[in-house]
Design a protein around this motif. Structure first.
Motif, PDB file in Angstrom:
ATOM      1  N   GLN A   1      -3.375   6.672  -3.453  1.00 17.58           N
ATOM      2  CA  GLN A   1      -2.703   7.939  -3.719  1.00 17.58           C
ATOM      3  C   GLN A   1      -3.633   9.110  -3.410  1.00 17.58           C
ATOM      4  N   GLY A   2      -3.139  10.066  -2.656  1.00 20.07           N
ATOM      5  CA  GLY A   2      -3.921  11.246  -2.317  1.00 20.07           C
ATOM      6  C   GLY A   2      -4.790  11.082  -1.083  1.00 20.07           C
ATOM      7  N   ARG A   3      -4.909   9.856  -0.584  1.00 21.09           N
ATOM      8  CA  ARG A   3      -5.742   9.611   0.605  1.00 21.09           C
ATOM      9  C   ARG A   3      -4.919   9.110   1.789  1.00 21.09           C
ATOM     10  N   PHE A   4      -3.867   8.390   1.535  1.00 17.51           N
ATOM     11  CA  PHE A   4      -3.019   7.839   2.586  1.00 17.51           C
ATOM     12  C   PHE A   4      -1.706   8.616   2.638  1.00 17.51           C
ATOM     13  N   THR A   5      -1.167   8.723   3.856  1.00 20.36           N
ATOM     14  CA  THR A   5       0.124   9.363   4.041  1.00 20.36           C
ATOM     15  C   THR A   5       0.960   8.519   4.988  1.00 20.36           C
ATOM     16  N   ILE A   6       2.152   8.172   4.534  1.00 24.45           N
ATOM     17  CA  ILE A   6       3.080   7.420   5.381  1.00 24.45           C
ATOM     18  C   ILE A   6       4.165   8.369   5.868  1.00 24.45           C
ATOM     19  N   SER A   7       4.563   8.191   7.121  1.00 25.95           N
ATOM     20  CA  SER A   7       5.610   9.030   7.692  1.00 25.95           C
ATOM     21  C   SER A   7       6.413   8.201   8.672  1.00 25.95           C
ATOM     22  N   PHE A   8       7.571   8.736   9.049  1.00 23.98           N
ATOM     23  CA  PHE A   8       8.448   8.026   9.977  1.00 23.98           C
ATOM     24  C   PHE A   8       9.021   9.010  10.971  1.00 23.98           C
ATOM     25  N   ASP A   9       8.898   8.686  12.256  1.00 25.32           N
ATOM     26  CA  ASP A   9       9.452   9.487  13.331  1.00 25.32           C
ATOM     27  C   ASP A   9      10.719   8.788  13.819  1.00 25.32           C
ATOM     28  N   LEU A  10      11.863   9.342  13.446  1.00 26.00           N
ATOM     29  CA  LEU A  10      13.132   8.701  13.784  1.00 26.00           C
ATOM     30  C   LEU A  10      13.346   8.625  15.292  1.00 26.00           C
TER      31      LEU A  10
ATOM     32  N   GLY B   1      18.563  -1.658  -0.774  1.00 24.16           N
ATOM     33  CA  GLY B   1      18.182  -2.394  -1.966  1.00 24.16           C
ATOM     34  C   GLY B   1      17.011  -1.733  -2.661  1.00 24.16           C
ATOM     35  N   GLY B   2      16.640  -2.284  -3.780  1.00 22.69           N
ATOM     36  CA  GLY B   2      15.581  -1.704  -4.602  1.00 22.69           C
ATOM     37  C   GLY B   2      14.212  -2.276  -4.350  1.00 22.69           C
ATOM     38  N   TYR B   3      13.995  -2.814  -3.170  1.00 19.75           N
ATOM     39  CA  TYR B   3      12.729  -3.480  -2.869  1.00 19.75           C
ATOM     40  C   TYR B   3      11.710  -2.572  -2.208  1.00 19.75           C
ATOM     41  N   CYS B   4      12.099  -1.316  -1.962  1.00 19.67           N
ATOM     42  CA  CYS B   4      11.268  -0.458  -1.127  1.00 19.67           C
ATOM     43  C   CYS B   4      10.219   0.341  -1.900  1.00 19.67           C
ATOM     44  N   LEU B   5      10.573   0.815  -3.054  1.00 21.66           N
ATOM     45  CA  LEU B   5       9.696   1.711  -3.784  1.00 21.66           C
ATOM     46  C   LEU B   5       9.471   1.171  -5.194  1.00 21.66           C
ATOM     47  N   PRO B   6       8.402   0.458  -5.464  1.00 26.28           N
ATOM     48  CA  PRO B   6       7.337   0.054  -4.539  1.00 26.28           C
ATOM     49  C   PRO B   6       7.796  -1.072  -3.612  1.00 26.28           C
ATOM     50  N   PRO B   7       7.087  -1.284  -2.525  1.00 30.23           N
ATOM     51  CA  PRO B   7       7.510  -2.304  -1.576  1.00 30.23           C
ATOM     52  C   PRO B   7       7.285  -3.716  -2.114  1.00 30.23           C
TER      53      PRO B   7
ATOM     54  N   VAL C   1       0.820  -1.208   0.000  1.00 28.89           N
ATOM     55  CA  VAL C   1       0.000   0.000   0.000  1.00 28.89           C
ATOM     56  C   VAL C   1       0.854   1.259   0.000  1.00 28.89           C
ATOM     57  N   ALA C   2       1.841   1.282   0.869  1.00 26.04           N
ATOM     58  CA  ALA C   2       2.678   2.468   0.997  1.00 26.04           C
ATOM     59  C   ALA C   2       4.013   2.063   1.601  1.00 26.04           C
ATOM     60  N   SER C   3       5.030   2.828   1.283  1.00 26.71           N
ATOM     61  CA  SER C   3       6.345   2.569   1.848  1.00 26.71           C
ATOM     62  C   SER C   3       7.116   3.865   1.979  1.00 26.71           C
ATOM     63  N   ILE C   4       8.097   3.848   2.881  1.00 28.16           N
ATOM     64  CA  ILE C   4       8.956   5.002   3.082  1.00 28.16           C
ATOM     65  C   ILE C   4      10.379   4.510   3.261  1.00 28.16           C
TER      66      ILE C   4
ATOM     67  N   THR D   1      11.890   9.210   1.008  1.00 28.94           N
ATOM     68  CA  THR D   1      11.145   9.037  -0.232  1.00 28.94           C
ATOM     69  C   THR D   1      10.002   8.065   0.020  1.00 28.94           C
ATOM     70  N   THR D   2       8.849   8.376  -0.520  1.00 33.53           N
ATOM     71  CA  THR D   2       7.670   7.556  -0.275  1.00 33.53           C
ATOM     72  C   THR D   2       7.098   6.997  -1.568  1.00 33.53           C
ATOM     73  N   TYR D   3       6.331   5.942  -1.381  1.00 32.00           N
ATOM     74  CA  TYR D   3       5.605   5.324  -2.490  1.00 32.00           C
ATOM     75  C   TYR D   3       4.184   5.053  -2.025  1.00 32.00           C
ATOM     76  N   TYR D   4       3.245   5.220  -2.928  1.00 30.56           N
ATOM     77  CA  TYR D   4       1.848   4.881  -2.650  1.00 30.56           C
ATOM     78  C   TYR D   4       1.274   4.097  -3.815  1.00 30.56           C
ATOM     79  N   ALA D   5       0.499   3.099  -3.486  1.00 33.49           N
ATOM     80  CA  ALA D   5      -0.243   2.405  -4.515  1.00 33.49           C
ATOM     81  C   ALA D   5      -1.246   3.376  -5.131  1.00 33.49           C
ATOM     82  N   GLU D   6      -1.534   3.177  -6.382  1.00 30.27           N
ATOM     83  CA  GLU D   6      -2.444   4.083  -7.081  1.00 30.27           C
ATOM     84  C   GLU D   6      -3.797   4.155  -6.392  1.00 30.27           C
ATOM     85  N   SER D   7      -4.222   3.074  -5.809  1.00 32.21           N
ATOM     86  CA  SER D   7      -5.547   3.011  -5.191  1.00 32.21           C
ATOM     87  C   SER D   7      -5.662   3.882  -3.934  1.00 32.21           C
TER      88      SER D   7
END
Length: 126
Positions: free
Chosen positions: A64-73, A102-108, A48-51, A56-62
């Protein structure tokens, strides 16, 4: 050993909002990638989403614009804010973490993830 502690989710009517959190229980390791996967009834699991560590973030098209992923270090915690929820968003949401670069994150991609949480159920009623 790393454990993922998940929280949030639940039931909401269509149009509502929910938030998921995923805490990495380790003071030693900092994730390279954090992601949420979901699986609805009779559906395949999807990322669905990854950071990524560089935020840098990724969102599935379904979502996009509704979900937000974030990370608090500081808290080693990722959040998935889900707005304008639809019944088709219902399912089991599972947090996953990858420590290796690695390249597995965006998209997850599930095969790249090393640790998985127990999952949280999200139910959106129409």
């Amino acid at each position: 050993q790393i454990h993922l502690v998940e929280d949030g989710g639940g039931s909401v009517e269509a149009g509502g909002s929910l938030r998921l959190s995923c805490t990495v229980s380790s003071d030693t390791y900092s994730p390279f990638c954090m992601a949420w996967f979901r699986q609805g009834p009779e559906k395949e699991r999807e990322g669905v989403a990854s950071i990524r560590r560089d935020e840098t973030t990724y969102y599935a098209e379904s979502v996009q614009g509704r979900f937000t992923i974030s990370f608090d270090l500081a808290k080693n915690t990722a959040y998935l804010q889900m707005n304008s929820l639809k019944p088709e968003d219902s399912g089991m949401y599972t947090c996953a973490v990858g420590l290796s670069t690695g390249g597995y994150c965006l998209p997850p991609r599930a095969r790249g993830m090393e640790y998985w949480g127990p999952g949280r159920l999200v139910t959106v009623s129409s």
